[in-house]
Design a protein around this motif. Structure first.
Motif, PDB file in Angstrom:
ATOM      1  N   GLN A 186       0.794  -1.174  -0.115  1.00 18.74           N
ATOM      2  CA  GLN A 186      -0.130  -0.096  -0.009  1.00 18.74           C
ATOM      3  C   GLN A 186       0.858   1.199   0.020  1.00 18.74           C
ATOM      4  O   GLN A 186       1.269   1.886   0.923  1.00 18.74           O
ATOM      5  N   ARG A 202      -0.347   4.402  -9.630  1.00 16.67           N
ATOM      6  CA  ARG A 202       0.513   3.505 -10.735  1.00 16.67           C
ATOM      7  C   ARG A 202       0.500   2.105 -10.073  1.00 16.67           C
ATOM      8  O   ARG A 202       0.460   1.190 -10.789  1.00 16.67           O
ATOM      9  N   THR A 203       1.041   2.151  -8.887  1.00 19.08           N
ATOM     10  CA  THR A 203       1.325   0.780  -8.372  1.00 19.08           C
ATOM     11  C   THR A 203       0.009   0.133  -8.487  1.00 19.08           C
ATOM     12  O   THR A 203       0.055  -1.364  -8.595  1.00 19.08           O
ATOM     13  N   TYR A 204      -1.093   0.623  -8.110  1.00 18.36           N
ATOM     14  CA  TYR A 204      -2.313  -0.052  -7.813  1.00 18.36           C
ATOM     15  C   TYR A 204      -2.649  -0.340  -9.060  1.00 18.36           C
ATOM     16  O   TYR A 204      -3.225  -1.569  -9.148  1.00 18.36           O
ATOM     17  N   PHE A 212      -1.019  -1.049 -11.813  1.00 22.37           N
ATOM     18  CA  PHE A 212      -0.082  -2.299 -12.023  1.00 22.37           C
ATOM     19  C   PHE A 212      -0.658  -3.649 -11.374  1.00 22.37           C
ATOM     20  O   PHE A 212      -0.646  -4.702 -11.929  1.00 22.37           O
ATOM     21  N   VAL A 221      -4.021  -5.044 -12.939  1.00 18.71           N
ATOM     22  CA  VAL A 221      -3.681  -5.611 -14.218  1.00 18.71           C
ATOM     23  C   VAL A 221      -2.933  -7.020 -14.241  1.00 18.71           C
ATOM     24  O   VAL A 221      -3.427  -7.850 -14.500  1.00 18.71           O
ATOM     25  N   ALA A 222      -2.094  -7.046 -13.394  1.00 17.60           N
ATOM     26  CA  ALA A 222      -1.306  -8.314 -12.930  1.00 17.60           C
ATOM     27  C   ALA A 222      -2.309  -9.306 -12.562  1.00 17.60           C
ATOM     28  O   ALA A 222      -2.203 -10.572 -12.747  1.00 17.60           O
ATOM     29  N   VAL A 229      -4.416 -10.480 -15.208  1.00  9.08           N
ATOM     30  CA  VAL A 229      -3.713 -11.449 -16.081  1.00  9.08           C
ATOM     31  C   VAL A 229      -3.741 -13.009 -15.446  1.00  9.08           C
ATOM     32  O   VAL A 229      -3.822 -13.997 -15.895  1.00  9.08           O
ATOM     33  N   SER A 230      -3.342 -12.819 -14.099  1.00 10.62           N
ATOM     34  CA  SER A 230      -2.911 -14.342 -13.322  1.00 10.62           C
ATOM     35  C   SER A 230      -4.345 -14.826 -13.243  1.00 10.62           C
ATOM     36  O   SER A 230      -4.452 -16.169 -13.722  1.00 10.62           O
ATOM     37  N   GLY A 252      -6.891 -14.725 -15.332  1.00 10.49           N
ATOM     38  CA  GLY A 252      -7.039 -15.224 -16.860  1.00 10.49           C
ATOM     39  C   GLY A 252      -6.288 -16.348 -17.006  1.00 10.49           C
ATOM     40  O   GLY A 252      -7.059 -17.520 -17.579  1.00 10.49           O
ATOM     41  N   ALA A 253      -5.042 -16.456 -16.753  1.00 13.57           N
ATOM     42  CA  ALA A 253      -4.318 -17.556 -16.991  1.00 13.57           C
ATOM     43  C   ALA A 253      -4.801 -18.884 -16.164  1.00 13.57           C
ATOM     44  O   ALA A 253      -4.849 -19.997 -16.686  1.00 13.57           O
ATOM     45  N   GLN A 269      -2.619 -12.837 -23.786  1.00 15.74           N
ATOM     46  CA  GLN A 269      -3.796 -13.751 -23.224  1.00 15.74           C
ATOM     47  C   GLN A 269      -4.916 -13.388 -24.040  1.00 15.74           C
ATOM     48  O   GLN A 269      -5.625 -14.214 -24.552  1.00 15.74           O
ATOM     49  N   MET A 291       0.049   3.340 -16.473  1.00 19.05           N
ATOM     50  CA  MET A 291       1.222   2.781 -15.693  1.00 19.05           C
ATOM     51  C   MET A 291       1.948   3.866 -15.579  1.00 19.05           C
ATOM     52  O   MET A 291       3.161   3.794 -14.855  1.00 19.05           O
TER      53      MET A 291
END
Lengths: 632, 174, 102
Positions: A604, A609-611, A613, A616-617, A620-621, A623-624, B105, C25
């Motif tokens: 935190q 921008r970190t949030y 990121f 999105v990460a 992505v995870s 989804g995988a 993806q 970002m």
């Protein structure tokens, strides 16, 4: 026969005690007296009526189990709330409420100056209730409940003067030693449950011959005896009784002479059918009794505190009863239990008059010549001394001789123990006359008495007089080679008992008269004949004397071996284990959580921008993960 | 054929101007690049038989929203002040990785998709994009979202007033 | 084939979305971040309208219109906030606005 009477007698003291305890303020003295003495006196009358009713029944009908409620039902085990009303329990009831009423009456005057009047009578009432429960129980569970409650009452009453450290220490000591007995009894009860599946007296005694292996019955009887030894202050669990004298004198009279300490004897007699199946245990019981009676008698010879003399003599006399029970002479044991209640209570109460009159003085070194001032106490104590010494004609004479005669007839072991008992009888005579002479006879202590010994009033004198009469004449109900009224009365419970033979009675008679004469004579010679002789002889046998004064050093040994290690363990647990280990674990857990929180907090960082990121990460995870799951 | 050509041009325009939007340092220029992107997207909408949406895109997005941006940029100054070093600079590669992973993806998903008609010629459509069609759809089926959207706009208007009011007060106004 | 299949539109949509994401970002100026967000919203609209045509249905277009209205509202408030922050004399750096830290 009306079983309800027994329930009423049991409940009244509890009711009285509870009322006194719950009263919001210190009640008026008159009320406390009524609620204290009333239930017990009423209980005695009702017990007497129950006894009369029982006399009207035939012998077989005298055993009644009054069941009120099936309390515990677990599998095959059923335990009822029930009272056993039979000759043995009624006899105990009469002794408890009878002697109890006298002592309660005495206490109304004796405790007059004490501010905790109400607490005294509440605790005493609670004690009587517990003791009655113990003797009236119809199964081992309630026996043990009563046993434990009596231990609690004893703790409360020994520690009555709770502001005095010695009293508190004595109370703790008594309780701890009693708990050892309690544990043993509970284990014994467990064995009974496992082997026989019941705790009812009737069922246990019926099933025991076939249901219990020799090993099991020996184990149970020995465990029960450990409990009896603790409660009745037999060696090696006797060390608490002399210390228990810290309690008020009426407490010593009632609990530590007449009733509670006799519970062990009652137990052995009640479960005698088990002991008859366990010869090893019975022998152990008899030998313990004999050892105790002898050791205690020797220790009593050198005690300087009057109450301690009486305490050790109690230990010794109970040893006689236990020895008799171990040898199978149950009638004799109960007879002596009764007479001992009379004369021991008498002795305590009359010595109490002395202590009361001297405003608390208890040391023989500061007594002498009180016969001039306290005539009633002198006469009463003298009667008590005659009774306990077994002077012919007194109650103690008949009961003690019956024990010794039964011992003579009880085989080789019995004969050996007879010798011990006879010797100790002589020692008993010696130390009791010593007590009598040093207190009431001879010169007054140097300087006279600071306090004029003040006379006591009727609540104290009447009970003493009654007990004196009982001590003198109470023994005539069982005369050897004549009639044996107690043994006959107890027959439904203890079975037919053989009366000692002529030879046994004769030998015992001669021996007992001889040893009493010698003991009393020696006492007279040292303490009365020549006033200075005592101090002259005091220097001799110094080492032996010290050994006896220290009670054969039981206490220091226990202290070293048991008490101190326990204390050390406690200190270790409190000082090291608790803070280092347990607190350490807690602290460790806390710091673990805190560390985790600090680590997680790094995510935190407040930067958008970190949030983004991270979001999105995450997508992505996920989804995988979904893709992987779907393709399975 | 023509459709494909127009699509390629519009798509290229959108993508290239999109790149400019996210890379140009000058705020003004970035906003202008956005206008290009918005217009390209409007063309895409036209290709997709949504004339009403395309026009709204131009009027609202390019016409109003971008203008708002321009006003604020003018008010605040077009160049970002130099400021400090970007403390997240070392982590740049992660951002690339993540975006490429996401788009990748998406690509894999599309490649394996069984959606009927995904790769086929577009079918002829009925009247779905005309103002009448959109109007009917709103009133008949989606009246609630319609009203909700007006509520949102109302809230936004009030919020704008409030925020501006504070700003004025701060500068010593009434 | 002379028409444009749906998949091309979807690919375009994803591409624009990725560009917008990168912009969010990487940009430190809040205004420029909002621009990138607009890019992402537009890519969503493309996908919506594309599917509307695919299913021969107005629903996707309705959705796209609502998205546009909401985007307008969001820009209004977002810009208002940026102005308010600027008024507080803070630099226009998104990293500075980190009071929600921890």
């Amino acid at each position: 026969m009306e079983p309800a009477l027994a329930w009423i007698v049991l409940g009244l003291p509890l009711l009285g005690a509870a009322t006194l305890a719950a009263w919001p303020t210190e009640p008026p003295r008159s009320m406390t007296r009524v609620l204290g003495v009333g239930p017990i006196a009423l209980g005695f009358l009702l017990s007497a009526w129950l006894y009369v009713q029982m006399l009207g029944e035939s012998s077989d009908d005298r055993l009644v189990v009054s069941r009120v409620w099936e309390w515990i039902e677990i599998g095959d085990l059923t335990i009822d709330v029930a009272l056993q009303i039979d000759p043995l329990s009624v006899m105990m009831m009469l002794i408890i409420t009878g002697v109890g009423s006298l002592i309660f009456l005495y206490s109304t005057e004796y405790m007059e100056h004490d501010r905790d009047y109400r607490r005294f009578f509440a605790e005493m009432g609670f004690f009587v209730f517990s003791m009655l429960l113990l003797v009236l129980a119809a199964n081992f569970l309630f026996l043990i409940v009563g046993w434990a409650l009596v231990g609690l009452a004893s703790y409360l009453l020994i520690g009555f003067y709770y502001e005095k450290p010695p009293a508190v220490a004595a109370a703790k000591k008594a309780f701890i030693i009693n708990v050892i007995g309690d544990i043993a009894m509970v284990i014994g009860a467990f064995i009974l449950i496992v082997e026989l599946g019941t705790l009812d007296y009737a069922l246990v005694f019926e099933a025991a011959p076939d249901g219990l292996s020799r090993g099991a019955v020996e184990a149970v009887t020995i465990l029960l005896f450990v409990g009896a030894a603790a409660k009745s202050a037999q060696v090696p669990l006797h060390t608490w009784l002399p210390d228990a004298m810290e309690g008020p004198t009426p407490v010593s009279a009632l609990i530590h002479a007449a009733t509670m300490v006799t519970a062990g004897v009652y137990l052995v007699v009640r479960t005698h059918e088990l002991y008859e199946l366990a010869p090893f245990a019975s022998d152990l019981v008899a030998i313990t009794g004999a050892v105790t009676l002898f050791l205690a008698a020797t220790i009593a010879m050198v005690q300087v505190d009057v109450k301690r003399v009486l305490a050790w003599s109690t230990v010794s006399q109970i040893g006689y009863m236990i020895m008799a029970a171990g040898l199978g002479a149950y009638g004799a044991a109960m007879f002596h239990l009764m007479t001992h209640a009379f004369f021991k209570a008498l002795l305590f109460l009359s010595i109490g008059i002395v202590i009361h009159g001297l405003a608390g003085e208890q040391s023989l070194d500061r007594m002498g010549g009180l016969g001039r001032h306290l005539k009633l106490a002198y006469v009463a104590t003298a009667i008590g001394v005659l009774a306990i010494s077994g002077v012919p004609g007194t109650s103690g004479f008949f009961s003690k001789d019956e024990i010794l005669a039964s011992a003579w007839d009880a085989g080789d072991l019995g004969r050996a123990l007879w010798v011990v008992g006879a010797l100790a009888a002589g020692i008993t005579a010696f130390y009791m006359f010593r007590l009598l002479l040093r207190t009431f006879y001879g010169p007054e202590p140097g300087g006279g008495y600071g306090v004029h010994p003040h006379r006591s009033r009727w609540p104290m004198t009447v009970p003493v007089a009654v007990l004196a009469v009982l001590s003198l004449f109470g023994g005539w109900i069982q005369v050897p080679s004549g009639w044996s009224w107690i043994t006959d009365w107890l027959e439904p419970v203890i079975g037919p008992e053989s009366i000692p033979g002529q030879q046994a009675e004769g030998v015992t008679l001669v021996a007992s008269i001889a040893v009493v004469a010698i003991g009393a004579g020696v006492a007279w010679w040292i303490f009365a004949a020549d006033p200075g002789r005592r101090s002259r002889l005091a220097g001799r046998f110094a080492a032996t004397r010290r050994l006896l004064e220290d009670g054969y050093r039981f206490d220091p040994v226990y202290q070293q071996a048991l008490v101190q290690p326990s204390r050390d363990l406690g200190d270790y647990l409190y000082g090291r284990f608790e803070p280092d280990f347990i607190q350490g674990m807690l602290k460790g857990a806390v710091s673990l959580v805190r560390g985790g929180a600090i680590a997680l907090r790094a995510a935190q960082d407040g930067l958008v921008r970190t949030y983004a990121f991270v979001m999105v990460a995450g997508v992505v995870s996920l989804g995988a993960l979904l893709a992987w799951v779907v393709t399975r | 054929m023509a459709e494909q050509v127009v699509f390629v041009i519009a798509a290229a325009g959108a993508l290239i101007s999109g790149v400019l939007v996210v890379t140009l340092e000058n705020a003004f220029r970035a906003t202008v690049a956005l206008i290009v992107t918005l217009v390209s997207v409007a063309v895409i909408f036209l290709l997709l038989a949504a004339p009403f949406v395309a026009v709204i895109q131009i009027i609202v997005y390019a016409g109003a929203i971008v203008v708002l941006f321009l006003f604020v940029i003018a008010y605040l100054g077009e160049r970002s002040p130099p400021g400090m070093e970007d403390r997240l600079a070392p982590y740049q590669p992660f951002a690339w990785i993540v975006v490429i992973a996401l788009v990748g993806q998406a690509g894999i998903m599309l490649a394996n998709s069984d959606l009927p008609g995904l790769r086929d010629e577009p079918q002829a459509t009925g009247d779905i994009g005309s103002p009448e069609a959109v109007g009917r759809a709103f009133i008949d089926d989606y009246i609630v979202p319609f009203e909700a959207t007006s509520a949102i706009l109302l809230v936004a208007a009030i919020a704008a007033v409030l925020l501006a009011k504070r700003a004025i007060k701060f500068e010593g106004g009434r | 084939m002379s028409g444009v299949p749906l998949i091309w539109y979807l690919l375009l949509s994803f591409g624009l979305f990725g560009l917008g994401l990168l912009g969010v970002m990487r940009r430190r100026n809040p205004l420029l971040m909002l621009l990138a967000v607009e890019l992402m919203l537009n890519s969503a609209n493309i996908a919506l309208v594309g599917f509307a045509r695919h299913w021969d249905n107005t629903d996707g277009q309705i959705f796209a219109l609502v998205v546009m209205a909401v985007a307008a509202a969001e820009v209004v408030i977002g810009l208002g906030l940026v102005v308010a922050v600027f008024r507080q004399r803070l630099a226009l750096n998104v990293d500075e606005m980190s009071s929600l830290k921890g």
